[in-house]
Motif scaffolding. Structure first.
Motif, PDB file in Angstrom:
ATOM      1  N   THR A  13      -2.491  -2.631  -3.792  1.00 28.55           N
ATOM      2  CA  THR A  13      -3.317  -2.455  -5.433  1.00 28.55           C
ATOM      3  C   THR A  13      -2.649  -1.093  -5.455  1.00 28.55           C
ATOM      4  O   THR A  13      -2.513  -0.618  -6.467  1.00 28.55           O
ATOM      5  CB  THR A  13      -5.303  -2.319  -5.401  1.00 28.55           C
ATOM      6  N   GLU A  14      -3.616  -0.442  -4.351  1.00 19.94           N
ATOM      7  CA  GLU A  14      -2.344   0.880  -4.463  1.00 19.94           C
ATOM      8  C   GLU A  14      -1.117   1.282  -5.082  1.00 19.94           C
ATOM      9  O   GLU A  14      -1.069   1.748  -5.899  1.00 19.94           O
ATOM     10  CB  GLU A  14      -2.419   1.929  -3.478  1.00 19.94           C
ATOM     11  N   ARG A  15      -0.323   0.935  -4.896  1.00 18.96           N
ATOM     12  CA  ARG A  15       1.014   0.765  -5.047  1.00 18.96           C
ATOM     13  C   ARG A  15       1.627  -0.064  -6.304  1.00 18.96           C
ATOM     14  O   ARG A  15       2.503   0.639  -7.371  1.00 18.96           O
ATOM     15  CB  ARG A  15       2.560   0.208  -3.926  1.00 18.96           C
ATOM     16  N   THR A  47      -0.377   0.317  -8.762  1.00 19.21           N
ATOM     17  CA  THR A  47      -1.215   1.011  -9.930  1.00 19.21           C
ATOM     18  C   THR A  47      -0.063   2.018  -9.672  1.00 19.21           C
ATOM     19  O   THR A  47       0.174   2.659 -10.587  1.00 19.21           O
ATOM     20  CB  THR A  47      -2.727   2.069  -9.244  1.00 19.21           C
ATOM     21  N   LEU A  87      -8.034  -7.485   3.732  1.00 20.33           N
ATOM     22  CA  LEU A  87      -8.822  -6.402   2.621  1.00 20.33           C
ATOM     23  C   LEU A  87      -7.775  -5.273   2.872  1.00 20.33           C
ATOM     24  O   LEU A  87      -7.482  -4.550   1.399  1.00 20.33           O
ATOM     25  CB  LEU A  87     -10.123  -6.058   2.835  1.00 20.33           C
ATOM     26  N   GLN A  88      -7.406  -4.508   3.727  1.00 23.53           N
ATOM     27  CA  GLN A  88      -6.849  -2.989   4.030  1.00 23.53           C
ATOM     28  C   GLN A  88      -5.342  -3.124   3.670  1.00 23.53           C
ATOM     29  O   GLN A  88      -5.386  -2.127   2.491  1.00 23.53           O
ATOM     30  CB  GLN A  88      -6.922  -2.823   5.556  1.00 23.53           C
ATOM     31  N   ARG A  89      -4.723  -3.873   3.437  1.00 25.94           N
ATOM     32  CA  ARG A  89      -3.276  -4.617   3.083  1.00 25.94           C
ATOM     33  C   ARG A  89      -3.498  -4.747   1.802  1.00 25.94           C
ATOM     34  O   ARG A  89      -2.697  -4.195   0.845  1.00 25.94           O
ATOM     35  CB  ARG A  89      -2.978  -5.658   3.815  1.00 25.94           C
ATOM     36  N   LEU A  90      -4.651  -5.615   0.960  1.00 27.98           N
ATOM     37  CA  LEU A  90      -4.401  -5.867  -0.022  1.00 27.98           C
ATOM     38  C   LEU A  90      -5.529  -4.619  -0.917  1.00 27.98           C
ATOM     39  O   LEU A  90      -4.583  -4.223  -2.217  1.00 27.98           O
ATOM     40  CB  LEU A  90      -5.998  -6.783  -0.030  1.00 27.98           C
ATOM     41  N   ALA A  91      -5.915  -3.793   0.080  1.00 32.73           N
ATOM     42  CA  ALA A  91      -5.826  -2.244  -1.161  1.00 32.73           C
ATOM     43  C   ALA A  91      -3.986  -1.802  -0.957  1.00 32.73           C
ATOM     44  O   ALA A  91      -4.818  -1.328  -2.045  1.00 32.73           O
ATOM     45  CB  ALA A  91      -7.595  -1.501  -0.396  1.00 32.73           C
ATOM     46  N   THR A  92      -4.221  -1.447   0.405  1.00 32.60           N
ATOM     47  CA  THR A  92      -2.775  -0.378  -0.151  1.00 32.60           C
ATOM     48  C   THR A  92      -2.165  -0.866  -1.490  1.00 32.60           C
ATOM     49  O   THR A  92      -0.780  -0.629  -1.832  1.00 32.60           O
ATOM     50  CB  THR A  92      -1.960  -1.309   1.194  1.00 32.60           C
TER      51      THR A  92
END
Length: 315
Positions: free
Chosen positions: A160-162, A164, A153-158
């Motif tokens: 997603t942020e990149r 964006t 989930l942390q890697r997925l959030a990172t």
């Protein structure tokens, strides 16, 4: 009073019957399970979903259950799970234990990997830190995926942020400009298609001419090789004959020079000095004759017979 005593005895008898029935059920259950062996499994991961009494299966076949779960006393990073399996189950060296989770939250322990002919797992073939043989654990199944879920989930959030940041308004404008330039380049390339085809045609003609030139050069090379192979031997033979003749002439000249050395030495030492003296005498004679001739021309023949006249002196 008598009625109350009867009720008391009825209650005692009922409780005794219930206790006896429970004991019989437990005994029958133990009898049905037969003899069991206990093993310890040290998991360095979450064992959520496991509980006392959870099922233990071997290659998908139920063979026992979990009898105890607690933190490992020597290292709290590990969880010690004790299982009890049937005595006839072949727990051999190479067997591993995996926590098999499910979306319902209930987990089981799956045993697998036994090798035929391997020795059994006992305190003699493996460690027994808590008095029971240890079956090595292996990550896998849904439990390993759920254990890694926070990291995923942390890697997925990172990610997603990149994404964006990559798809910001400014970057979208630049991407649109790149696409427009690409479309323009494609249109220009399509417009220059006829010229490209003509150029390719000229290139094909040039390549064909080059191929013909290479073929002609190859033929000339073959002819040269043939001439060298056929006439080169005769030329080499003539050259060898000429070299042999030159060598013989050089040897003859060397012998002639050796024979002429004594005559040359005599000529240098005696003949040349005598000839030089003779030449000097000839020069003197020639000089005297020249003087006589000049006197005859100037004074006449009498100058040779009489004395020379005295000079006249003026008084």
């Amino acid at each position: 009073m008598e009625t109350r005593a009867n009720h008391l005895w009825v209650g005692v008898v009922t409780l005794a019957l219930i206790a006896g029935l429970a004991i019989a059920i437990v005994w029958l259950a133990q009898l049905g399970r037969g003899t069991q062996k206990e093993y310890d499994i040290l998991f360095q991961q979450s064992v959520s979903g496991l509980a006392k009494g959870s099922q233990v299966s071997f290659a998908g076949v139920p063979v026992g259950q979990v009898s105890e779960i607690r933190l490992y006393e020597k290292d709290p990073e590990f969880v010690r799970v004790r299982i009890a399996v049937k005595d006839e189950v072949p727990i051999l060296v190479g067997t591993t234990a995996t926590i098999q989770g499910s979306f319902t939250g209930v987990s089981t322990i799956l045993l697998d990997g036994a090798r035929n002919g391997a020795p059994a797992i006992t305190c003699e073939t493996t460690a027994c830190p808590a008095g029971k043989p240890v079956i090595p654990p292996k990550d896998g199944g849904l439990n390993a995926l759920l254990s890694d879920a926070p990291l995923l989930l942390q890697r997925l959030a990172t990610l997603t942020e990149r994404m964006t940041q990559l798809l910001s308004d400014e970057n979208q404008g630049e991407i649109s400009g790149i696409l427009r330039n690409t479309n323009q380049m494609t249109a220009e390339l399509a417009a220059t298609g006829p010229q490209l085809r003509a150029t390719l045609g000229e290139l094909e003609g040039t390549l064909a001419e080059a191929s013909q030139a290479l073929d002609a050069f190859e033929k000339v090379t073959n002819s040269t090789d043939k001439m060298i192979n056929q006439e080169g031997q005769a030329l080499a033979a003539e050259l060898r004959s000429t070299l042999r003749s030159a060598s013989a002439a050089a040897d003859s000249l060397s012998a002639t020079l050796d024979d002429a050395r004594p005559a040359t030495r005599q000529l240098t030492e005696s003949t040349l000095p005598a000839a030089e003296a003779t030449l000097q005498d000839l020069r003197a004679t020639s000089k005297a004759l020249r003087e006589v001739t000049e006197r005859l021309e100037n004074e006449g023949a009498g100058s040779l017979l009489g004395k020379p006249p005295l000079p006249d002196y003026e008084q």
